[in-house]
Structures are given as C-alpha cells and as structure tokens.
Design an enzyme around this catalytic site. Structure first.
Site, PDB file in Angstrom:
ATOM      1  N   GLY A  32      95.671 -21.861 -86.652  1.00  0.00           N
ATOM      2  CA  GLY A  32      95.454 -20.421 -86.784  1.00  0.00           C
ATOM      3  C   GLY A  32      94.837 -20.038 -88.113  1.00  0.00           C
ATOM      4  O   GLY A  32      94.263 -20.881 -88.804  1.00  0.00           O
ATOM      5  N   HIS A  38      86.671 -22.968 -87.578  1.00  0.00           N
ATOM      6  CA  HIS A  38      87.336 -23.082 -86.269  1.00  0.00           C
ATOM      7  C   HIS A  38      86.415 -22.578 -85.152  1.00  0.00           C
ATOM      8  O   HIS A  38      86.332 -23.187 -84.081  1.00  0.00           O
ATOM      9  CB  HIS A  38      88.613 -22.236 -86.247  1.00  0.00           C
ATOM     10  N   LYS A 150      85.505 -31.671 -91.692  1.00  0.00           N
ATOM     11  CA  LYS A 150      86.142 -31.279 -92.959  1.00  0.00           C
ATOM     12  C   LYS A 150      87.371 -32.137 -93.226  1.00  0.00           C
ATOM     13  O   LYS A 150      87.634 -32.533 -94.358  1.00  0.00           O
ATOM     14  CB  LYS A 150      86.510 -29.809 -92.896  1.00  0.00           C
TER      15      LYS A 150
HETATM   16  P1  AMP Z   1      93.435 -26.365 -89.136  1.00  0.00           P
HETATM   17  O1  AMP Z   1      93.677 -25.045 -88.498  1.00  0.00           O
HETATM   18  O2  AMP Z   1      93.164 -26.304 -90.591  1.00  0.00           O
HETATM   19  O3  AMP Z   1      94.459 -27.407 -88.747  1.00  0.00           O
HETATM   20  O4  AMP Z   1      92.072 -26.899 -88.519  1.00  0.00           O
HETATM   21  C1  AMP Z   1      91.881 -26.987 -87.124  1.00  0.00           C
HETATM   22  C2  AMP Z   1      90.597 -27.729 -86.873  1.00  0.00           C
HETATM   23  O5  AMP Z   1      89.519 -27.009 -87.458  1.00  0.00           O
HETATM   24  C3  AMP Z   1      90.592 -29.131 -87.482  1.00  0.00           C
HETATM   25  O6  AMP Z   1      89.963 -30.022 -86.582  1.00  0.00           O
HETATM   26  C4  AMP Z   1      89.763 -28.943 -88.733  1.00  0.00           C
HETATM   27  O7  AMP Z   1      89.097 -30.111 -89.159  1.00  0.00           O
HETATM   28  C5  AMP Z   1      88.769 -27.894 -88.270  1.00  0.00           C
HETATM   29  N1  AMP Z   1      88.198 -27.191 -89.416  1.00  0.00           N
HETATM   30  C6  AMP Z   1      88.875 -26.585 -90.425  1.00  0.00           C
HETATM   31  N2  AMP Z   1      88.009 -26.113 -91.346  1.00  0.00           N
HETATM   32  C7  AMP Z   1      86.770 -26.429 -90.909  1.00  0.00           C
HETATM   33  C8  AMP Z   1      85.451 -26.226 -91.422  1.00  0.00           C
HETATM   34  N3  AMP Z   1      85.234 -25.600 -92.575  1.00  0.00           N
HETATM   35  N4  AMP Z   1      84.408 -26.686 -90.698  1.00  0.00           N
HETATM   36  C9  AMP Z   1      84.605 -27.339 -89.530  1.00  0.00           C
HETATM   37  N5  AMP Z   1      85.824 -27.570 -88.994  1.00  0.00           N
HETATM   38  C10 AMP Z   1      86.892 -27.127 -89.677  1.00  0.00           C
END
Ligand code: AMP
Length: 288
Positions: A32, A38, A150
C-alpha cells in the site's frame, strides 16, 4: 472493481472471473501507500492479463523488531481509488488475522540468495517476504506476478522460490520508477524531511557515477564501490551506508573484477528512513 478482505472472498471473485472467461490472472503484491512505482506494475499487469488483482497488506513478519511496521504509511482510501483508476479488477486487503490466524506456524525461506545484503542487514526479512508472497500465490493462483526492480534482491529471491517450489506462474520484474531528480520512488520517502530528501538524491547520482566509471573502463569493483561511497559521503552526510556492492545479476554474488553485466546495489540509513536502490550496468562485449 471488487474489494475482498478474506481469502474466501478473493478466491470466489477469481473463480468467477475465470468461469467468465478470464484466461490469465495477474497479481501485483504491495504494502500500500501506492505511488507511480506500484502503478507501473498494475499497468504492466493490465496490458498482459485478463484479470488484475492487487494485494495491499502491510506484512508484519517482514519487519524487524525495531522496524517501522507501526509507522508504515497507510492510505487505503487513496490506494483503492488509484487501483481503480489504473484498471485493477480486484483488490485483496486482508487483515493480519486473516493472513496469520491463530496457530500459524509455517515459514518459507530461501537460502543463499536471501542471506547477503538486505538479508544480512534485516535478519528474518526475506523469510517474512517469502512466506507472505507464497501465501498470496497460493490464495490468488496467478498466472503472472509483478515485482519491481527497485527491490532487486527481493525479486531474485522470489524468482528462486517460485522455481524451487515448482509454482506454476511467471514472475515479471518491471523497471524502477524514479522521481524527476532520479530518486527511486518508495513509500518510505514520505518519512524524509526536506534536508534528508535533498541528500537522498545522491543515491541515484552515485549509481550513475558507478555506471560511468564502468563505462569508462574501470574493472576493479572495489574502486567503483569507493567512488560510490565517497560521493555519498560528500553529498549525503546524513546517511549511514549499510552496504554498497557490485554483484552478478543472477547469483547476486559479489564481483571483484567486472567482466560482464553487473548490478550495483546500495542501502543507506537516513535518520528517518532506510533507503535502497540499484542499477544494472551492462558491459558491452567489445569492452570485456
Ligand atoms: P512495496 O509496497 O514497497 O512492498 O512494493 C510493492 C512492489 O512494488 C514491489 O514489487 C516493489 O519492488 C515495487 N516497487 C516499489 N517501488 C517501486 C518503484 N519505484 N519502481 C518500480 N517498482 C516499485
């Protein structure tokens, strides 16, 4: 767009979609506080899959005892609106009790790949990630799951897990989405005050420096790492470096002499947030 809070609900929604002819289901797992990073994953899923499921779950088991689980940003109303705008078909928003009911006792762990870098700095982190992602894969049974570059090590660990457990799905890793100054978008960026935020731009700047050094012919990884560390020391004095490493893209093993494509990875602890970033640097065949 449907919103499900229980395993039973999301399974029923997906079963209905498949019965209605959805041939492929894409899953985008998130915690979230959604941002353009995302949304790029949701867009990729939307382009490739008939039915797109986003999960939003701040997973307590991947945070350390002194981690930021309680403070982790939560913005469920905005997130649901964003999912709808980006064309998600269903959002799975389980409670902690739904995911970890009384008596829960199983951990999924990946040896080797998960032990260095983030695994070393955040003991137990990848066990939490793998366990929750394995559960999400089991609940949603997606054909394709989308992750961001990332979190480079996370994507590698999950790919390994999917292979080792014979999970019948494809893992897609999408490029890192960045702010105009190069900083990788992250839900945790919101913790930074103006001074830290300004200094945090040095992370991506230092990765570009590393890329330039390699392109200019530097082959000794230690020298590249030293270049990155000194730029960070100069431009991000509020940041404590957890690690800077030059690694092989698949095995994640540290590289000493750069002869093939590598990934430069780093983690820096600012007073209000720990940030990670990475960049793949391709070494043209002719210059190997
Ligand atoms: P998180 O909500 O931080 O657990 O991230 C969920 C997904 O979004 C994970 O696969 C992350 O690697 C991806 N994600 C987070 N930040 C980025 C970004 N800046 N660019 C691309 N994917 C991202």
């Amino acid at each position: 767009m449907k919103v499900a809070k229980t395993v039973e609900e999301i399974r029923r929604i997906i079963a209905d979609a498949r019965a209605d002819g959805a041939g492929s289901v894409g899953l985008v797992p998130t915690m979230g506080a959604l941002h353009e990073g995302h949304y790029s994953l949701i867009n990729a899923a939307r382009c490739e899959c008939d039915f797109v499921v986003v999960s939003i779950f701040v997973n307590p088991t991947q945070f350390g005892p002194n981690g930021d689980y309680r403070e982790y940003p939560r913005s469920i109303e905005d997130d649901l609106a964003g999912c709808e705008t980006h064309g998600a078909d269903a959002v799975f928003v389980p409670s902690v009790d739904e995911m970890y009911p009384a008596g829960f006792a199983t951990t999924v762990g990946v040896a080797g790949l998960a032990e260095s870098m983030e695994g070393r700095c955040r003991p137990g982190h990848f066990d939490g990630v793998c366990t929750v992602v394995a559960k999400l894969f089991s609940i949603v049974a997606p054909d394709v799951a989308y992750f961001g570059a990332k979190d480079y090590q996370q994507a590698a660990v999950i790919k390994r897990m999917a292979i080792d457990l014979d999970l019948p799905l494809r893992i897609v890793v999408c490029p890192t989405v960045r702010e105009p100054d190069g900083m990788a978008m992250s839900s945790r960026n919101a913790y930074l005050d103006d001074e830290q935020r300004a200094q945090a731009a040095a992370l991506s700047e230092s990765l570009h420096l590393a890329e330039r050094l390699v392109r200019e012919g530097k082959r000794n990884a230690a020298e590249v790492i030293e270049g990155v560390r000194s730029l960070l020391g100069e431009k991000a004095p509020l940041g404590e470096i957890d690690y800077v490493a030059v690694i092989e893209p698949d095995s994640l093993e540290a590289v000493e002499i750069i002869e093939r494509d590598v990934v430069i990875v780093l983690a820096v602890r600012f007073p209000s947030a720990r940030l990670i970033d990475n960049m793949r640097v391709d070494v043209p065949k002719a210059s190997r």
